[in-house]
Design an enzyme around this catalytic site. Structure first.
Site: not given
Lengths: 362, 362
Positions: A46, A69, A157, A164, A178, A190, A293, A300-301
């Protein structure tokens, strides 16, 4: 308002921890000023629009994508600035999502005799700030899990090999994910196995002087990450998250964060970080959007604890086989327990396919 | 030729075991006759077109999607019929794919002084008969594996539960896959656990008087399928495939087929049917297109032995979890061994996504 929304988008990668906001001032059917918010500490949309319009703002109508605001922060309250400038009408696409201040800006305007309206293109305006809205209404950031997998749903695997799976175009697209996130969460596994940088490297983002790297958050409940990990070596802040502070001598950009542990159901496995507590810490630090990532265990968690809002899945045209690691470690026994999703966007990215799925909240 | 290809498509679900063929006769810039092949034993496309044109065919040009046949089969050779009708030019989209007869039809025409050409829209013409072309050139049918799975690549819960992963629209689409196949292969496990019909039930197909049900092929190497299985109870032929003929008293539409067994690599598991030998038997029976609808074990075996041409994958918007059964049982150890695919069509079917992938042949 459509123009104001377009303007707000210009701050897509730079406004965090603030919302993306655009403003257009109209008088006698002409646009006499417009602006958007660029970065915390810089003027709000604004104010930028009023500065363009100058004295001409008197008698104008302001279209703004978010309620102006009412509070004194790093910049003065926009509602008062609009009053002082003499605008006669303010149309906000949506009210402030923060329940503590929602409607207060509109009240200031109304008390000053300005006509107010809200709701015009509110759905489009909400899409500007899904993370900000979620944080303001729930105290948790919006969480996106990025998955790069084969058609048969495998992310590595059995031996851990995963570079990749997807092509260069998909990996470039992850740079965008990201860049629009306030934090990127990964796991110690990781970091130790792949030794990734996890930063934004695409020139399109980092050449913008207002751009800041997302916080890299490493969940390291067993304190196995060494100070020379590549993820610490780049510009930007890192959080190293554990239940116990490590005595290792980490670089200056690394902040150790102690997060409570959750009692483990499985006595064989080590205690795990309370992921919801971590997300609340990130929200308190002003983080609206979190990107995960990580390997199938951590992903999964997050999914199992119902902390994920969206999956961005890149499917590579290949089969990695049934011995390979799953998309997410998620032990379900019956179809009744299956987790329902909603398909959003579908796009081909190079030879891969990008699918966006949203979790259906129970 | 485009018109001839459109005509050929009218026989999409009924010409097997013959190819889909269309023919258009043109004289003085006008279409004077057109036809397509409907069903084995019925007239070929050229004859149908000539019948429409009658004496007017003298001096016409014939556009035909496949080289006219040169042999006396259930109907006379079309090449000779075209000569007798007095057409002056024949344009074929492609030559006959059967190496034993390829070019012979064109030769008959040329010997009779008719101008011949081939290759016009040949790629479109090939897409009319991918299974026929594969069978004629390799002695094996074209094999499509249909997979209904969750986003995380799972086709059944660990306890075998799998009804229903995909939605009603996707299951209706599978009816089309069945209807365009000469045989549908499944395994004894699926028959015993799910007790499916595996027939074509959609009125759109079965109300066509020329439609015949695909052969239902059950691979039952351990002779566990009982005579009262639902798959035997519907109209149409069934093959019950094993290494040993069973003494059970099956219904009349069930033909027991003995196929050689392959020595098992894994001493713990029972001997397996030689799948390539089975496919050759189907090709010898005139089957161009085979659809596999089976569990992850059998699908994995077909893929592992490089017998599958195409995957038609329906992805349901859900997660079934990492304890559930894989898309295909396929033990691979390194990324080097990953099987490369090529993405074809992408389509949303109800709430599910249908993806067509082709195997890249090494």
């Amino acid at each position: 308002m459509a123009q104001a929304i377009q303007l707000a988008r210009k701050g897509w990668f730079t406004t965090r921890t603030n919302p993306r906001v655009g403003c257009v001032l109209v008088k006698d059917g002409q646009i006499i000023g417009q602006g958007w918010h660029e970065k915390p500490g810089y003027a709000h949309a604004e104010i930028n629009a009023l500065n363009v319009a100058g004295d001409n703002a008197r008698g104008a109508t302001a279209y703004v994508t978010l309620e102006p605001c009412a509070h004194h922060g790093k910049t003065g309250p926009c509602a008062e600035a609009l009053v002082e400038a003499g605008v006669v009408k303010v149309v906000a696409a949506m009210l402030d999502p923060n329940p503590l201040v929602s409607g207060k800006g509109m009240q200031i305007l109304q008390n000053a005799g300005i006509k107010v309206e809200h709701g015009l293109m509110s759905s489009e305006a909400q899409q500007l700030n899904p993370g900000f809205i979620k944080r303001m209404t729930t105290g948790l950031p919006r969480v996106v899990a990025k998955i790069g997998m084969s058609l048969d749903g495998r992310t590595a695997m059995a031996n851990g090999e995963s570079q990749w799976i997807t092509g260069a175009d998909a990996r470039r697209d992850v740079q965008r994910l990201r860049a629009e996130s306030g934090a990127v969460i990964t796991g110690s596994g990781t970091v130790v196995i792949d030794n990734p940088s996890m930063n934004v490297r695409e020139p399109a983002y980092i050449t913008n002087p207002h751009f800041t790297q997302p916080i890299r958050v490493i969940i390291d409940s067993q304190n196995i990450v060494e100070p020379d990990a590549k993820i610490f070596s780049n510009e930007g802040h890192c959080w190293l998250v554990s239940g116990h502070l490590s005595v290792k001598d980490y670089p200056d950009n690394v902040e150790q964060k102690k997060v409570e542990l959750m009692p483990s159901k499985d006595k064989m496995s080590h205690h795990k970080i309370n992921l919801k507590a971590l997300l609340m810490m990130l929200a308190e630090a002003g983080i609206d959007d979190v990107l995960i990532e990580a390997g199938s265990g951590l992903v999964g968690s997050f999914i199992e604890q119902e902390l994920v809002d969206e999956l961005v899945v890149y499917i590579a045209p290949k089969l990695m086989g049934s011995a390979a690691r799953p998309m997410a470690l998620l032990p379900l026994e019956t179809m009744q327990q299956n987790l329902e999703l909603k398909l959003g966007d579908i796009r081909q990215i190079g030879n891969d396919l990008r699918l966006n799925y949203y979790f259906k909240k129970a």
